[in-house]
Design a protein around this motif. Structure first.
Motif, short mmCIF file in Angstrom:
data_model
loop_
_atom_site.label_atom_id
_atom_site.label_comp_id
_atom_site.label_asym_id
_atom_site.label_seq_id
_atom_site.Cartn_x
_atom_site.Cartn_y
_atom_site.Cartn_z
N GLY A 178 0.82 -1.20 0.00
CA GLY A 178 0.00 0.00 0.00
C GLY A 178 0.85 1.25 0.00
O GLY A 178 0.48 2.28 0.57
N MET A 179 2.01 1.18 -0.66
CA MET A 179 2.99 2.25 -0.63
C MET A 179 3.09 2.91 -1.99
O MET A 179 3.04 2.26 -3.03
N SER A 180 3.26 4.23 -1.98
CA SER A 180 3.56 4.97 -3.20
C SER A 180 4.27 6.25 -2.81
O SER A 180 4.18 6.70 -1.66
N GLY A 181 4.98 6.83 -3.76
CA GLY A 181 5.66 8.07 -3.43
C GLY A 181 6.48 8.60 -4.57
O GLY A 181 6.52 8.05 -5.66
N THR A 182 7.13 9.71 -4.29
CA THR A 182 8.00 10.37 -5.25
C THR A 182 9.32 10.72 -4.57
O THR A 182 9.37 11.01 -3.37
N SER A 183 10.39 10.68 -5.35
CA SER A 183 11.71 11.09 -4.88
C SER A 183 12.27 12.08 -5.89
O SER A 183 12.32 11.79 -7.08
N THR A 184 12.68 13.24 -5.41
CA THR A 184 13.04 14.34 -6.30
C THR A 184 14.36 14.96 -5.89
O THR A 184 14.59 15.25 -4.71
N SER A 185 15.22 15.18 -6.87
CA SER A 185 16.46 15.91 -6.62
C SER A 185 16.12 17.34 -6.22
O SER A 185 15.19 17.93 -6.75
N ALA A 186 16.89 17.89 -5.28
CA ALA A 186 16.56 19.21 -4.74
C ALA A 186 17.80 20.09 -4.68
O ALA A 186 18.94 19.60 -4.76
N ASP A 187 17.58 21.38 -4.53
CA ASP A 187 18.68 22.31 -4.32
C ASP A 187 19.32 22.02 -2.97
O ASP A 187 18.63 21.76 -1.98
N ALA A 188 20.64 22.08 -2.92
CA ALA A 188 21.37 21.79 -1.69
C ALA A 188 21.95 23.08 -1.11
O ALA A 188 22.20 24.04 -1.83
N PRO A 189 22.17 23.08 0.19
CA PRO A 189 22.77 24.27 0.81
C PRO A 189 24.27 24.33 0.52
O PRO A 189 24.89 23.32 0.19
#
Length: 266
Positions: free
Chosen positions: A177-188
């Motif tokens: 019952g799992m779903s999701g998204t993984s997204t590259s992001a701006d880093a500090p």
């Protein structure tokens, strides 16, 4: 289908969430760790601006100091209560395990499974004794944190390239019952290192994580003097469900402190 293995940061994140909640919620979080999010992608959120007040420039010479000596001590982290992670839990998280048949997680695109589950790639290449970590968070915080120092033979460039080629990844485990998204992001920007990579993951696990079934995670990853430094933040519905700018800056500050200690090591 792609069989994924449990990742270090997510395992610690789930443990942190359990420690921050009631006993009933802890049971739910442990269930996630063993049955569901053991294969989920773990990591990161869009970073806010953060400038280290720690030491000066980077030390380019590799260090052979034990990771346990390179890791911040709880006393050195003044912004929140922290404790050393249980070595047995770290060993279990680092070793990983295959998901049972029928419990696999599908990634789209398939070749981006390692980007979405970065910690699996880290975990499978960590030798015994080459990982040390702190976990904790403020008493009133809605976010739990980890900071880790580890050695792997996988280059930082490989992670950076993998994440860069997989900006957005979707994943699903129907049996869980799992779903999701993984997204590259701006880093500090972190003083003392040239590059930091970041990723944000939003996971829905219906009926396991409480109302809304949502877990948000954030990870920053860099390399300094031959060791990887990983900072993670995690929240679940019981802890507010959101990782905001304050938490992003808090995590960046932890990273800056940890990078400074590695750079200053003998």
């Amino acid at each position: 289908m792609t069989v994924r293995r449990i990742g270090i940061t997510l395992a610690l994140g789930v443990a942190l969430t359990a420690a921050s909640c009631s006993s009933d919620t802890a049971d739910q979080a442990e269930s996630v760790a063993s049955d569901a999010t053991s294969a989920a992608s773990s990591v990161a959120g869009e970073a806010g601006d953060a400038v280290s007040e720690a030491t000066g420039g980077a030390n380019s010479e590799p260090t052979d100091a034990p990771v346990q000596e390179l890791l911040l001590t709880p006393d050195e982290v003044t912004s929140m209560p922290m404790q050393e992670a249980d070595p047995a839990m770290l060993a279990q998280a680092g070793a990983g395990f295959d998901m049972p048949e029928g419990m696999e997680i599908n990634f789209d695109p398939p070749e981006c499974a390692d980007a979405a589950d970065m910690n699996s790639a880290l975990a499978k290449d960590v030798a015994d004794g080459e990982l040390a970590a702190l976990m904790g968070g403020g008493e009133t915080s809605t976010v739990a944190y980890t900071i880790q120092v580890l050695r792997t033979s996988i280059s930082f460039d490989e992670y950076q390239t993998n994440w860069g080629n997989c900006e957005n990844v979707q994943f699903e485990g129907q049996a869980l019952g799992m779903s999701g998204t993984s997204t590259s992001a701006d880093a500090p920007e972190i003083e003392g290192v040239d590059d930091v990579v970041a990723r944000t993951t939003d996971t829905q696990v219906e009926g396991v994580l409480g109302e809304g079934g949502r877990m948000a995670t954030l990870v920053y990853l860099t390399e300094v003097r031959g060791v990887k430094v990983v900072g993670g933040a995690v929240t679940a519905p019981e802890l507010g469900g959101e990782i905001g700018p304050e938490a992003e800056a808090e995590l960046a500050d932890l990273m800056a402190q940890q990078v400074a200690k590695v750079n200053n090591a003998g």
